[in-house]
Write an enzyme that holds these catalytic residues in place. Sequence first.
Site, PDB file in Angstrom:
ATOM      1  N   SER A 259      10.788 -54.319  38.701  1.00  0.00           N
ATOM      2  CA  SER A 259      10.701 -54.559  37.266  1.00  0.00           C
ATOM      3  C   SER A 259      11.690 -53.682  36.493  1.00  0.00           C
ATOM      4  CB  SER A 259       9.250 -54.332  36.833  1.00  0.00           C
ATOM      5  OG  SER A 259       8.975 -55.119  35.718  1.00  0.00           O
ATOM      6  N   HIS A 400       4.139 -61.127  39.172  1.00  0.00           N
ATOM      7  CA  HIS A 400       4.993 -59.951  38.985  1.00  0.00           C
ATOM      8  C   HIS A 400       4.333 -58.757  39.683  1.00  0.00           C
ATOM      9  CE1 HIS A 400       7.965 -57.733  36.662  1.00  0.00           C
ATOM     10  NE2 HIS A 400       7.033 -56.864  36.310  1.00  0.00           N
TER      11      HIS A 400
END
Length: 422
Positions: A259, A400
């Site tokens: 990320s 994610h």
Amino acid sequence: MKSLVWLALSLFLVPSIFAQPQGYLYDEAKVPHYTLPDLLTTQKGTTVKTVKDWETRRRSEVLALFEEHMYGRSPGRPAKLSFHVVEEAERVLGGLADRRQVEVRFAGKADGPRMTVLIYRPAKARKAVPAFLTLNFRGNHTIHADPAIRLPHSWVRGRTQGETVNNRATEKGRGVAAHRWAVEAILKRGYALATLYYGDIDPDFDDDWQNGVHALYPKPKPNEWGSVATWAWGLSRAMDYLETDQTIDARRVAVMGHSRLGKTSLWAGASDPRFAMVISNNSGCGGAALSRRTFGETVKRINTSFPHWFNDNFQKYNGNENACPVDQHMLVALAAPRPVYIASAVEDRWADPYGEFLSGLHANPVYQLYKLPGMPAAKQPAVDQPVMGTIGYHVRTGKHDVTDFDWEQYLKFADKHFKAKK
Ligand code: GCU
């Protein structure tokens, strides 16, 4: 009735749509037409035809453009940087690993800005081993329940109750992020894992550059280091240490991040050629995803929510991506000829999985100069079907996150590329 059934079905089938921030583009058919800056044409308009042209003219130009317009220029290694082994033990984690914790003092002072690198390496290793170097989000102690891991001394973002008190880490945080760290699998495959808390380098809030290493430097100018560049700078300082550690093969260090820390690993790989491999896990906007697609998170949104991540010049491209002289395929290409792995997740539409794939694909012209395969697939591979050339890619099932599936691919990719380098 029909529409109610449809609504219920779509809620059931595509919950990910609802998990992503609303009001952004998630429809591939609506992606605007765009032209990417040409990797092999210099600012003066000459064509890059050889590795020599790339290395002597274009590469430094592209790197300077990213510094100027996006991540910002960082200082070099501080003259007084010092390393201190603060803890060491053999045969920990059930006999699997040797552990070392090293304090890196940015100005050589014990009470000044500093970071702690935690290193596990295979206990039985006779020679220097290759390593994964990775920043973590919530403190070294969150990656494993090992009670000997030191708690961070710096500001920590609070998440779960009790895990931090007044933004100081507590014992309750031990192991809370362990699901993201395949520590035992990494060790069993013969790799070391080195990790450090990103907030030790620069706490992740807009603090007007008061904390972390910024306390030692003047406030950044519009073309100087934002937080992503600062975290990458910290990775380079960890590399400075690893180069002195006889147990680690510093020529085989893969820098990996998830990320915002995946954005960071890409920039670390671009700006510091000592990283032999670069791994981006769900890095999205400002990482592997092409900005010009404006799919999911946009430049404007990222600069608004996180004004400290990039330099001030990058604000010029809010809603104006096409004016930017770089896009993210050029960031991937800066790693060439070194291997780069880009990982996406199907439900992580905010990070634009297809745009992440495309930046790898469009980095190919530079890999081709080196006669290397680059991204070996012309089309985005099917879900859970990794491809591995000099650029690797997968889009896996799920959200994610960093999963064991992701780590399994990174280990395979490292085996593939690092074995030849022994
Ligand atoms: C937010 C941000 C992303 C970032 C992510 C993370 O979602 O918009 O750009 O990658 O946080 O770092 O977890």
